[in-house]
Design an enzyme around this catalytic site. Structure first.
Site, short mmCIF file in Angstrom:
data_model
loop_
_atom_site.label_atom_id
_atom_site.label_comp_id
_atom_site.label_asym_id
_atom_site.label_seq_id
_atom_site.Cartn_x
_atom_site.Cartn_y
_atom_site.Cartn_z
N GLY A 176 110.31 64.52 58.41
CA GLY A 176 108.93 64.22 57.55
C GLY A 176 108.52 63.18 58.47
O GLY A 176 109.10 62.99 59.20
N CYS A 177 108.40 61.67 57.40
CA CYS A 177 107.68 60.84 58.11
C CYS A 177 108.52 60.39 58.74
O CYS A 177 109.66 59.90 57.81
CB CYS A 177 107.17 59.80 56.90
SG CYS A 177 107.70 57.76 56.98
N PHE A 178 108.40 58.94 59.75
CA PHE A 178 109.81 58.83 60.54
C PHE A 178 110.47 57.33 59.59
O PHE A 178 111.23 57.00 59.74
CB PHE A 178 109.59 58.19 61.81
CG PHE A 178 108.15 58.18 62.85
CD1 PHE A 178 107.23 57.45 61.75
CD2 PHE A 178 108.12 58.54 63.83
CE1 PHE A 178 105.95 56.48 62.24
CE2 PHE A 178 107.20 58.09 64.30
CZ PHE A 178 105.74 56.92 63.50
N TRP A 179 109.67 56.90 59.01
CA TRP A 179 110.28 56.16 58.06
C TRP A 179 110.38 56.04 57.76
O TRP A 179 111.57 55.44 56.81
CB TRP A 179 108.96 55.29 57.88
CG TRP A 179 107.73 54.74 58.64
CD1 TRP A 179 107.61 54.27 59.74
CD2 TRP A 179 106.12 54.90 57.76
NE1 TRP A 179 106.14 53.88 59.80
CE2 TRP A 179 105.31 54.21 58.95
CE3 TRP A 179 105.64 54.93 56.63
CZ2 TRP A 179 104.15 53.53 59.43
CZ3 TRP A 179 104.37 54.38 56.13
CH2 TRP A 179 103.58 54.34 57.31
#
Length: 177
Positions: free
Chosen positions: A12-15
């Site tokens: 998902g979101c790399f953050w």
């Protein structure tokens, strides 16, 4: 000199993925970027369109004497939802797919861990994480590095990243830096 290894993970979101792995002992670095696409030097804006074929990923560099690949993959499989095809929550598109990029030996370990996680029925649906060969890693723009650490109060970080980081810290308290 410390021997290191690395693997590329997309959850998902790399953050989210970056924030989780940067908090673990034995992780030397977790850098956000893009992998698995057909465009050279992709930008965040281009990847977000879903047209480059890239996934948002994190290249995790680790000291195998402190944390093994199997442990890294267990953290990966339990801190994002590996049952969602081409999405994580409200983040929808192939750029948010659950994917592991690694060499043959890493792929074998990933399959073993994936099968073990599936057999434990941790998730109510089948795991859809793709396990693929090595891919070129394009490092994300500097503004994405340590994003959660620098922007914890933004709406997305508070609503999405913080709960995932809290879950990881609770599950893996004994492995925190």
């Amino acid at each position: 000199m410390t021997q290191t290894s690395s693997i590329i993970l997309g959850g998902g979101c790399f953050w989210c993925v970056e924030a989780i792995f940067n908090g673990l002992r034995g992780i030397i670095s977790a850098k956000p970027g893009y992998a698995g696409g057909h465009v050279e030097h992709p930008s965040y804006k281009a990847v977000c369109t879903g047209k480059t074929g890239h996934a948002e990923v994190v290249r995790v560099v680790f000291n195998p004497a402190e944390i093994g690949l199997e442990d890294i993959l267990r953290v990966f499989f339990t801190t994002h939802d590996p049952t969602q095809l081409n999405r994580q929550g409200n983040d929808v598109g192939t750029q948010y797919r659950s994917v592991i990029f690694g060499d043959e030996a890493q792929q074998a370990v990933a399959r073993t861990v994936r099968d073990d996680i599936a057999a434990q029925n941790i998730w109510e649906a089948p795991l859809v994480t793709s396990i693929e060969g090595p891919a070129h890693f394009w490092e994300a723009e500097e503004s994405h590095h340590d994003y959660f650490a620098r922007n914890p109060e933004t709406a997305y970080c508070a609503a999405v990243v913080a709960p995932k980081v809290a879950k990881a810290r609770k599950l893996y308290r004994d492995r925190l830096k």
